[in-house]
Design a protein around this motif. Structure first.
Motif, PDB file in Angstrom:
ATOM      1  N   ILE A  23      -9.301  18.331   5.189  1.00 29.85           N
ATOM      2  CA  ILE A  23      -8.583  18.539   3.924  1.00 29.85           C
ATOM      3  C   ILE A  23      -7.799  17.303   3.479  1.00 29.85           C
ATOM      4  O   ILE A  23      -7.270  17.273   2.368  1.00 29.85           O
ATOM      5  N   GLY A  24      -7.699  16.293   4.336  1.00 32.51           N
ATOM      6  CA  GLY A  24      -7.017  15.067   3.932  1.00 32.51           C
ATOM      7  C   GLY A  24      -5.715  14.838   4.662  1.00 32.51           C
ATOM      8  O   GLY A  24      -5.024  15.782   5.073  1.00 32.51           O
ATOM      9  N   ARG A  25      -5.368  13.566   4.810  1.00 32.53           N
ATOM     10  CA  ARG A  25      -4.162  13.196   5.571  1.00 32.53           C
ATOM     11  C   ARG A  25      -2.884  13.607   4.851  1.00 32.53           C
ATOM     12  O   ARG A  25      -1.953  14.121   5.464  1.00 32.53           O
ATOM     13  N   SER A  44       0.839  -1.202   0.000  1.00 36.76           N
ATOM     14  CA  SER A  44       0.000   0.000   0.000  1.00 36.76           C
ATOM     15  C   SER A  44       0.874   1.252   0.000  1.00 36.76           C
ATOM     16  O   SER A  44       1.530   1.553   0.992  1.00 36.76           O
ATOM     17  N   PRO A  45       0.911   1.999  -1.124  1.00 38.35           N
ATOM     18  CA  PRO A  45       1.695   3.229  -1.161  1.00 38.35           C
ATOM     19  C   PRO A  45       1.279   4.233  -0.071  1.00 38.35           C
ATOM     20  O   PRO A  45       2.133   4.929   0.481  1.00 38.35           O
ATOM     21  N   ALA A  46      -0.019   4.288   0.229  1.00 38.33           N
ATOM     22  CA  ALA A  46      -0.474   5.209   1.267  1.00 38.33           C
ATOM     23  C   ALA A  46       0.043   4.783   2.633  1.00 38.33           C
ATOM     24  O   ALA A  46       0.463   5.616   3.445  1.00 38.33           O
ATOM     25  N   ALA A  47       0.029   3.485   2.927  1.00 38.37           N
ATOM     26  CA  ALA A  47       0.565   2.995   4.190  1.00 38.37           C
ATOM     27  C   ALA A  47       2.061   3.262   4.281  1.00 38.37           C
ATOM     28  O   ALA A  47       2.587   3.631   5.350  1.00 38.37           O
ATOM     29  N   LEU A  48       2.771   3.095   3.174  1.00 43.72           N
ATOM     30  CA  LEU A  48       4.204   3.368   3.159  1.00 43.72           C
ATOM     31  C   LEU A  48       4.475   4.842   3.440  1.00 43.72           C
ATOM     32  O   LEU A  48       5.407   5.181   4.185  1.00 43.72           O
ATOM     33  N   LEU A  49       3.662   5.717   2.866  1.00 45.98           N
ATOM     34  CA  LEU A  49       3.808   7.147   3.136  1.00 45.98           C
ATOM     35  C   LEU A  49       3.571   7.450   4.612  1.00 45.98           C
ATOM     36  O   LEU A  49       4.328   8.204   5.233  1.00 45.98           O
ATOM     37  N   LEU A  68       3.941   5.425   7.178  1.00 39.05           N
ATOM     38  CA  LEU A  68       5.043   4.885   7.967  1.00 39.05           C
ATOM     39  C   LEU A  68       6.298   5.736   7.819  1.00 39.05           C
ATOM     40  O   LEU A  68       6.956   6.077   8.813  1.00 39.05           O
ATOM     41  N   LEU A  69       6.646   6.098   6.585  1.00 42.24           N
ATOM     42  CA  LEU A  69       7.859   6.881   6.349  1.00 42.24           C
ATOM     43  C   LEU A  69       7.778   8.254   7.011  1.00 42.24           C
ATOM     44  O   LEU A  69       8.763   8.745   7.593  1.00 42.24           O
ATOM     45  N   SER A  70       6.606   8.881   6.941  1.00 39.38           N
ATOM     46  CA  SER A  70       6.457  10.199   7.562  1.00 39.38           C
ATOM     47  C   SER A  70       6.607  10.116   9.075  1.00 39.38           C
ATOM     48  O   SER A  70       7.212  10.995   9.705  1.00 39.38           O
ATOM     49  N   LEU A  71       6.094   9.049   9.698  1.00 42.57           N
ATOM     50  CA  LEU A  71       6.219   8.882  11.139  1.00 42.57           C
ATOM     51  C   LEU A  71       7.674   8.682  11.555  1.00 42.57           C
ATOM     52  O   LEU A  71       8.170   9.319  12.487  1.00 42.57           O
ATOM     53  N   VAL A  72       8.376   7.792  10.854  1.00 39.56           N
ATOM     54  CA  VAL A  72       9.743   7.433  11.247  1.00 39.56           C
ATOM     55  C   VAL A  72      10.701   8.591  11.022  1.00 39.56           C
ATOM     56  O   VAL A  72      11.448   8.987  11.929  1.00 39.56           O
ATOM     57  N   LEU A  73      10.705   9.154   9.812  1.00 36.31           N
ATOM     58  CA  LEU A  73      11.634  10.248   9.524  1.00 36.31           C
ATOM     59  C   LEU A  73      11.266  11.511  10.288  1.00 36.31           C
ATOM     60  O   LEU A  73      12.149  12.259  10.739  1.00 36.31           O
ATOM     61  N   GLY A  74       9.961  11.762  10.457  1.00 38.43           N
ATOM     62  CA  GLY A  74       9.547  12.940  11.226  1.00 38.43           C
ATOM     63  C   GLY A  74      10.004  12.875  12.663  1.00 38.43           C
ATOM     64  O   GLY A  74      10.431  13.875  13.249  1.00 38.43           O
ATOM     65  N   ALA A 125      -1.555  12.938  11.273  1.00 33.48           N
ATOM     66  CA  ALA A 125      -1.967  12.597   9.903  1.00 33.48           C
ATOM     67  C   ALA A 125      -1.322  11.293   9.448  1.00 33.48           C
ATOM     68  O   ALA A 125      -1.978  10.466   8.804  1.00 33.48           O
ATOM     69  N   GLY A 126      -0.041  11.083   9.776  1.00 32.86           N
ATOM     70  CA  GLY A 126       0.636   9.860   9.367  1.00 32.86           C
ATOM     71  C   GLY A 126       0.047   8.630  10.035  1.00 32.86           C
ATOM     72  O   GLY A 126      -0.139   7.594   9.391  1.00 32.86           O
ATOM     73  N   SER A 127      -0.247   8.728  11.326  1.00 35.05           N
ATOM     74  CA  SER A 127      -0.838   7.596  12.044  1.00 35.05           C
ATOM     75  C   SER A 127      -2.215   7.264  11.489  1.00 35.05           C
ATOM     76  O   SER A 127      -2.586   6.088  11.352  1.00 35.05           O
ATOM     77  N   THR A 128      -2.998   8.293  11.188  1.00 32.98           N
ATOM     78  CA  THR A 128      -4.334   8.072  10.636  1.00 32.98           C
ATOM     79  C   THR A 128      -4.264   7.429   9.261  1.00 32.98           C
ATOM     80  O   THR A 128      -4.990   6.472   8.959  1.00 32.98           O
TER      81      THR A 128
END
Length: 451
Positions: A332-334, A269-274, A276-282, A379-382
């Motif tokens: 407005i969206g995640r 899932s590209p959305a799930a990958l986004l 996860l990546l936003s949570l870890v790098l953030g 937003a990333g967790s959601t």
């Protein structure tokens, strides 16, 4: 199912005598359970969060006193972060097989055991039990993080981010109250013949037990199991074809396959990958810059009051505006809020990295750093949660929290070396580079589909 079946199930749950199989409600009943779930989770976060907040600095001070080494003192924070990383996936797997009530409750109980081990080390005058205790305290951090996901289990698309953000926001209370218990804790510790730095762990033990009690006795029916049963019923998979109810307990997963399964679900899932990546790098961005900011301020002559105010404002940026950010993510969206978080991170890096002796710029930059973390975390967790099937969520959520904590530990460990080599401005520039992969992935056409 019939209204009679629904009504008979509720009181049994209130009395704490829930049956092994939870009958599936309709969406209206699920909404009522969701509101109750969020209230219970917020209450537990407030109570148990005091325990986390009160141990933030006390562990390092206690280890430093007992060992006589500043290097060993730094291991206390690293140990707690490592504990959260190690225990995140097992607790998430426990939630999947036994429910959020068991997973979160065990997290708070393990943290309680950690405080008792710390107190034992303080009584013996040995640093080793204290470090082992701080490792177990990481279970409290893991439970704290996974509570936000529990708030999203039964939420619908229109308020999932807001429900998650309310649980994140409730952590603010513990973050403010906990550190202020050092004075009273010192008095209690001296009365018991213990080192003054260990007193706050007495309060933490009580707080963690309070959080466990709220989860264990009040988080009924279990939101994750109920959500799984509801999803199966709505998709038409009712097992033996019964219409009156459905088993809400998923089958347990083998430990050796959990991480591999979680990674496979994310890659699919590209959305799930986004998410996860936003949570870890953030998280890595936030921890690495925050770790060295007090040192930077002190180097430029800032008073301790300025340093304390900066940290407080940073924490306010992390938690205080969470409900507003949750509403924004629902409206407005995640993905847009994740991108907004990256923009805020970049602004924080520019302000703090070029501040020099201008304390106002550093303070403002640290507030923005906290605000960016709030945007990304909510937003990333959601996005991560709603991009996965219900039965896949808990393992992936546990993996996300584990990777977050590992990234934070690595970022904090490397931050000092980075400042020594390239300065505080260079550290902020390096942190800003970590924003770029998230922006690229968020703007990719496939990842912009949020469900």
């Amino acid at each position: 199912m019939s209204g009679t079946a629904q009504a008979s199930n509720g009181p049994a749950e209130e009395r704490g005598t829930a049956p092994a199989s939870t009958a599936v409600p309709d969406r209206a009943t699920a909404a009522l359970v969701q509101r109750r779930t969020v209230r219970v989770l917020m209450s537990a976060q407030v109570v148990a969060g005091i325990g986390i907040g009160s141990t933030l600095s006390s562990g390092a001070l206690l280890v430093g006193r007992l060992s006589g080494s500043e290097v060993a003192a730094g291991f206390a924070t690293t140990s707690a972060t490592l504990g959260a990383a190690l225990l995140g996936i097992p607790l998430a797997a426990l939630s999947r097989s036994r429910g959020r009530r068991v997973g979160l409750g065990c997290g708070w109980l393990i943290a309680t055991a950690g405080t008792l081990l710390v107190l034992l080390g303080a009584a013996l005058g040995r640093a080793e039990p204290v470090l082992a205790g701080t490792l177990l305290l990481g279970a409290g951090t893991a439970a704290n993080l996974q509570s936000r996901y529990a708030a999203a289990d039964l939420a619908d698309d229109g308020n999932r981010a807001r429900a998650l953000s309310l649980v994140v926001w409730s952590t603010t209370v513990g973050s403010v109250i906990g550190p202020n218990l050092s004075g009273p804790g010192e008095s209690v510790a001296h009365a018991l013949g213990l080192p003054g730095e260990s007193g706050t762990f007495l309060f933490s033990a009580v707080a963690f037990l309070g959080g466990w009690a709220l989860i264990w006795f009040r988080l009924r029916p279990d939101p994750l199991h109920l959500a799984a049963a509801l999803a199966r019923a709505e998709s038409g998979h009712t097992g033996d074809g019964a219409t009156a109810g459905i088993s809400a307990t998923p089958a347990p997963a083998r430990f050796t396959t959990r991480t591999a399964d979680a990674l496979r679900h994310v890659r699919a899932s590209p959305a799930a990958l986004l998410g996860l990546l936003s949570l870890v790098l953030g998280h890595a961005v936030m921890v690495s810059v925050m770790t060295m900011t007090p040192v930077h301020l002190a180097h430029h002559g800032a008073a301790l009051s300025v340093v304390g105010f900066t940290v407080s404002l940073h924490i306010a940026g992390m938690y205080a505006l969470s409900p507003l950010i949750g509403k924004l993510a629902d409206r407005i969206g995640r993905v847009r809020v994740i991108l907004a978080g990256q923009a805020v991170y970049l602004g924080a890096a520019v302000l703090a990295g070029t501040a020099g002796a201008a304390h106002w710029a550093t303070v403002t930059g640290l507030f923005l750093l906290g605000l960016g973390w709030s945007c990304v975390t909510i937003a990333g967790s959601t996005l991560l949660t709603e991009s996965l099937a219900t039965e896949q969520r808990s393992e992936v959520q546990g993996l996300a929290d584990t990777l977050m904590n590992l990234a934070g530990a690595l970022g904090g460990a490397l931050a000092g070396t980075a400042v020594a080599l390239i300065g505080y401005g260079g550290l902020n520039a390096a942190a800003a580079v970590l924003v770029l992969p998230v922006i690229v992935l968020a703007l990719a056409p496939r990842a912009r589909t949020e469900r």
